[in-house]
Design a protein around this motif. Structure first.
Motif, PDB file in Angstrom:
ATOM      1  N   SER A   1       4.638   7.257   2.830  1.00 29.10           N
ATOM      2  CA  SER A   1       4.707   6.041   3.635  1.00 29.10           C
ATOM      3  C   SER A   1       4.273   4.863   2.775  1.00 29.10           C
ATOM      4  O   SER A   1       3.566   5.027   1.776  1.00 29.10           O
ATOM      5  CB  SER A   1       3.807   6.145   4.868  1.00 29.10           C
ATOM      6  OG  SER A   1       2.438   6.168   4.490  1.00 29.10           O
ATOM      7  N   ALA A   2       4.699   3.682   3.163  1.00 28.07           N
ATOM      8  CA  ALA A   2       4.248   2.454   2.516  1.00 28.07           C
ATOM      9  C   ALA A   2       4.014   1.410   3.599  1.00 28.07           C
ATOM     10  O   ALA A   2       4.749   1.351   4.593  1.00 28.07           O
ATOM     11  CB  ALA A   2       5.273   1.950   1.498  1.00 28.07           C
ATOM     12  N   VAL A   3       2.981   0.617   3.402  1.00 28.64           N
ATOM     13  CA  VAL A   3       2.662  -0.473   4.324  1.00 28.64           C
ATOM     14  C   VAL A   3       2.617  -1.753   3.507  1.00 28.64           C
ATOM     15  O   VAL A   3       2.014  -1.790   2.429  1.00 28.64           O
ATOM     16  CB  VAL A   3       1.321  -0.244   5.041  1.00 28.64           C
ATOM     17  CG1 VAL A   3       0.974  -1.431   5.933  1.00 28.64           C
ATOM     18  CG2 VAL A   3       1.367   1.048   5.860  1.00 28.64           C
TER      19      VAL A   3
ATOM     20  N   ALA B   1       8.844   6.111  -0.352  1.00 32.78           N
ATOM     21  CA  ALA B   1       8.429   6.136   1.054  1.00 32.78           C
ATOM     22  C   ALA B   1       9.603   6.455   1.976  1.00 32.78           C
ATOM     23  O   ALA B   1      10.710   5.929   1.809  1.00 32.78           O
ATOM     24  CB  ALA B   1       7.829   4.789   1.429  1.00 32.78           C
TER      25      ALA B   1
ATOM     26  N   LEU C   1       0.863  -1.176   0.000  1.00 30.07           N
ATOM     27  CA  LEU C   1       0.000   0.000   0.000  1.00 30.07           C
ATOM     28  C   LEU C   1       0.897   1.222   0.000  1.00 30.07           C
ATOM     29  O   LEU C   1       1.736   1.377   0.885  1.00 30.07           O
ATOM     30  CB  LEU C   1      -0.897   0.026   1.251  1.00 30.07           C
ATOM     31  CG  LEU C   1      -2.129  -0.896   1.345  1.00 30.07           C
ATOM     32  CD1 LEU C   1      -3.115  -0.607   0.236  1.00 30.07           C
ATOM     33  CD2 LEU C   1      -1.747  -2.349   1.386  1.00 30.07           C
ATOM     34  N   GLY C   2       0.770   2.068  -1.005  1.00 22.97           N
ATOM     35  CA  GLY C   2       1.609   3.253  -1.102  1.00 22.97           C
ATOM     36  C   GLY C   2       2.721   3.080  -2.120  1.00 22.97           C
ATOM     37  O   GLY C   2       2.837   2.054  -2.791  1.00 22.97           O
TER      38      GLY C   2
ATOM     39  N   LEU D   1      -0.836   6.891   8.511  1.00 22.24           N
ATOM     40  CA  LEU D   1       0.534   7.387   8.324  1.00 22.24           C
ATOM     41  C   LEU D   1       0.602   8.576   7.378  1.00 22.24           C
ATOM     42  O   LEU D   1       1.445   9.453   7.527  1.00 22.24           O
ATOM     43  CB  LEU D   1       1.424   6.258   7.786  1.00 22.24           C
ATOM     44  CG  LEU D   1       1.764   5.134   8.762  1.00 22.24           C
ATOM     45  CD1 LEU D   1       2.438   3.986   8.027  1.00 22.24           C
ATOM     46  CD2 LEU D   1       2.655   5.649   9.887  1.00 22.24           C
TER      47      LEU D   1
ATOM     48  N   ILE E   1       8.332   2.842   6.202  1.00 20.10           N
ATOM     49  CA  ILE E   1       7.796   1.587   5.674  1.00 20.10           C
ATOM     50  C   ILE E   1       7.467   0.669   6.844  1.00 20.10           C
ATOM     51  O   ILE E   1       8.296   0.464   7.737  1.00 20.10           O
ATOM     52  CB  ILE E   1       8.807   0.892   4.734  1.00 20.10           C
ATOM     53  CG1 ILE E   1       9.137   1.801   3.550  1.00 20.10           C
ATOM     54  CG2 ILE E   1       8.257  -0.451   4.251  1.00 20.10           C
ATOM     55  CD1 ILE E   1      10.284   1.280   2.684  1.00 20.10           C
TER      56      ILE E   1
ATOM     57  N   HIS F   1      -1.980   2.673   6.598  1.00 22.14           N
ATOM     58  CA  HIS F   1      -1.460   3.549   5.546  1.00 22.14           C
ATOM     59  C   HIS F   1      -2.170   4.899   5.569  1.00 22.14           C
ATOM     60  O   HIS F   1      -1.531   5.950   5.413  1.00 22.14           O
ATOM     61  CB  HIS F   1      -1.611   2.880   4.185  1.00 22.14           C
ATOM     62  CG  HIS F   1      -0.991   3.655   3.076  1.00 22.14           C
ATOM     63  ND1 HIS F   1      -1.710   4.160   2.016  1.00 22.14           N
ATOM     64  CD2 HIS F   1       0.304   4.049   2.877  1.00 22.14           C
ATOM     65  CE1 HIS F   1      -0.890   4.821   1.213  1.00 22.14           C
ATOM     66  NE2 HIS F   1       0.328   4.762   1.700  1.00 22.14           N
ATOM     67  N   ARG F   2      -3.465   4.887   5.765  1.00 22.08           N
ATOM     68  CA  ARG F   2      -4.209   6.151   5.859  1.00 22.08           C
ATOM     69  C   ARG F   2      -3.771   6.953   7.065  1.00 22.08           C
ATOM     70  O   ARG F   2      -3.657   8.186   7.010  1.00 22.08           O
ATOM     71  CB  ARG F   2      -5.701   5.861   5.924  1.00 22.08           C
ATOM     72  CG  ARG F   2      -6.291   5.384   4.597  1.00 22.08           C
ATOM     73  CD  ARG F   2      -7.730   4.968   4.754  1.00 22.08           C
ATOM     74  NE  ARG F   2      -8.306   4.564   3.473  1.00 22.08           N
ATOM     75  CZ  ARG F   2      -9.442   3.894   3.335  1.00 22.08           C
ATOM     76  NH1 ARG F   2     -10.135   3.538   4.426  1.00 22.08           N
ATOM     77  NH2 ARG F   2      -9.891   3.571   2.141  1.00 22.08           N
TER      78      ARG F   2
ATOM     79  N   ALA G   1      -3.778  -3.057   7.041  1.00 24.64           N
ATOM     80  CA  ALA G   1      -2.750  -2.366   6.262  1.00 24.64           C
ATOM     81  C   ALA G   1      -3.304  -1.075   5.666  1.00 24.64           C
ATOM     82  O   ALA G   1      -2.625  -0.034   5.668  1.00 24.64           O
ATOM     83  CB  ALA G   1      -2.232  -3.291   5.159  1.00 24.64           C
ATOM     84  N   VAL G   2      -4.522  -1.129   5.147  1.00 24.43           N
ATOM     85  CA  VAL G   2      -5.154   0.064   4.572  1.00 24.43           C
ATOM     86  C   VAL G   2      -5.337   1.140   5.642  1.00 24.43           C
ATOM     87  O   VAL G   2      -5.028   2.321   5.433  1.00 24.43           O
ATOM     88  CB  VAL G   2      -6.498  -0.299   3.919  1.00 24.43           C
ATOM     89  CG1 VAL G   2      -7.276   0.955   3.539  1.00 24.43           C
ATOM     90  CG2 VAL G   2      -6.278  -1.179   2.681  1.00 24.43           C
TER      91      VAL G   2
END
Length: 323
Positions: free
Chosen positions: A152-154, A117, A111-112, A148, A120, A145-146, A141-142
């Motif tokens: 950023s990446a998850v 990023a 995600l991202g 962060l 991570i 990510h929101r 994970a979603v």
């Protein structure tokens, strides 16, 4: 002959299994489809910082093709539930950095924008996580990510055959020992692709046993344990990591009632020892609010906010810890 103390420890370990079953069984679906055929994954090149964007784009395309091929084989095998799960995973909007549909299936979904990023997070799930039961992992994970925000990446890392809560394997470190090299190799790849990023591994439930086994030399800034039954190690020093180790436990998480014991029998070790949120373990604790066992990454929760702060390199907000 076993001593009275050993029998007492065994009783506590069996009680832990019963409590653990009460935590997870209501959330569990059908067993993992380990016998469903799937093609061997495509040979993929290494990830490099200088060519990160093109490297990950090639990975995403190859893995999408692999998922579609695995979906066709699952449908031909008559496993409609697996086929439906793979069909969702093959959506063009999904980004898989790694996929192998064999032996129950493995994947790593991003995600991202991984290549841009600065922060991570790699999510390492616990028991009863599979393609068929993947929704909880991806939803978390979603949400993270929101929380962060930008740069950023998850990564939802379903990189090992997670144990069933109805099996003895959930009480032993055997699955974690087998999974740890795969987690190390994956994090090394992520670090090679984005060496300037701050990387954290977020380890839920049995996933904390996996992270503990992989911890030594892992190129991460933080190891975050939550909903953990223990790690199989007595304390943070035994993990041999330079990362900051965090631990949190929600007030409504029944895992807090599991006896933290480790019983070594002739052919197996049962239980995971020291409670990670106890002072004896030596982790830094963070407030997890009233989280239940599967609620740590729920939108709007205290636990999600604090886990995100840790990933960002910030201190968690002050509040009551359940330790």
């Amino acid at each position: 002959m076993a001593t009275r103390t050993q029998f007492g420890r065994l009783r506590r370990t069996l009680l832990a299994a019963l409590v653990g079953a009460a935590v997870v069984v209501p959330m569990s679906g059908a067993a993992r489809s380990e016998s469903v055929p799937a093609p061997a994954p495509a040979a993929l090149g290494p990830l490099r910082a200088a060519t990160c964007a093109s490297d990950v784009a090639a990975r995403y395309a190859a893995d999408r093709d692999g998922v579609r091929a695995a979906e066709r084989m699952a449908a031909g095998h008559g496993d409609r539930r697996r086929a439906a799960a793979l069909r969702a995973l093959a959506d063009p909007a999904r980004r898989l950095l790694w996929f192998d549909g064999r032996d129950g299936g493995r994947s790593a979904e991003v995600l991202g924008d991984l290549c841009r990023a600065d922060r991570i997070a790699v999510l390492v799930p616990g028991s009863d996580t599979s393609f068929e039961e993947y929704g909880r992992l991806r939803d978390g994970a979603v949400a993270l990510h929101r929380e962060l925000g930008g740069r950023s990446a998850v990564i939802a890392w379903l990189g090992y055959p997670t144990p069933s809560m109805l099996s003895l394997s959930v009480l032993t470190p055997s699955r974690a020992g087998a999974a740890a090299p795969a987690l190390r190799a994956f994090v090394d790849e992520v670090n090679a692709a984005r060496p300037a990023a701050r990387i954290s591994v977020l380890c839920h439930s049995y996933g904390s046993v996996v992270c503990a086994r992989a911890a030594a030399g892992l190129p991460v800034s933080g190891i975050v344990l939550y909903g953990s039954p223990g790690t199989g190690f007595d304390d943070v020093a035994a993990l041999r990591t330079t990362a900051t180790v965090w631990a949190g436990l929600g007030a409504r998480d029944p895992i807090g009632r599991v006896p933290h014991v480790r019983l070594r029998l002739p052919f197996v070790t049962l239980g995971f020892g020291t409670d990670p949120v106890s002072p004896r373990f030596g982790a830094r604790t963070f407030p997890a609010g009233d989280a239940g066992h599967s609620d740590y990454l729920e939108p709007g929760s205290v636990s999600l906010a604090n886990i995100a702060r840790i990933v960002q390199g910030r201190s968690p907000s002050e509040g009551d810890t359940h330790a």
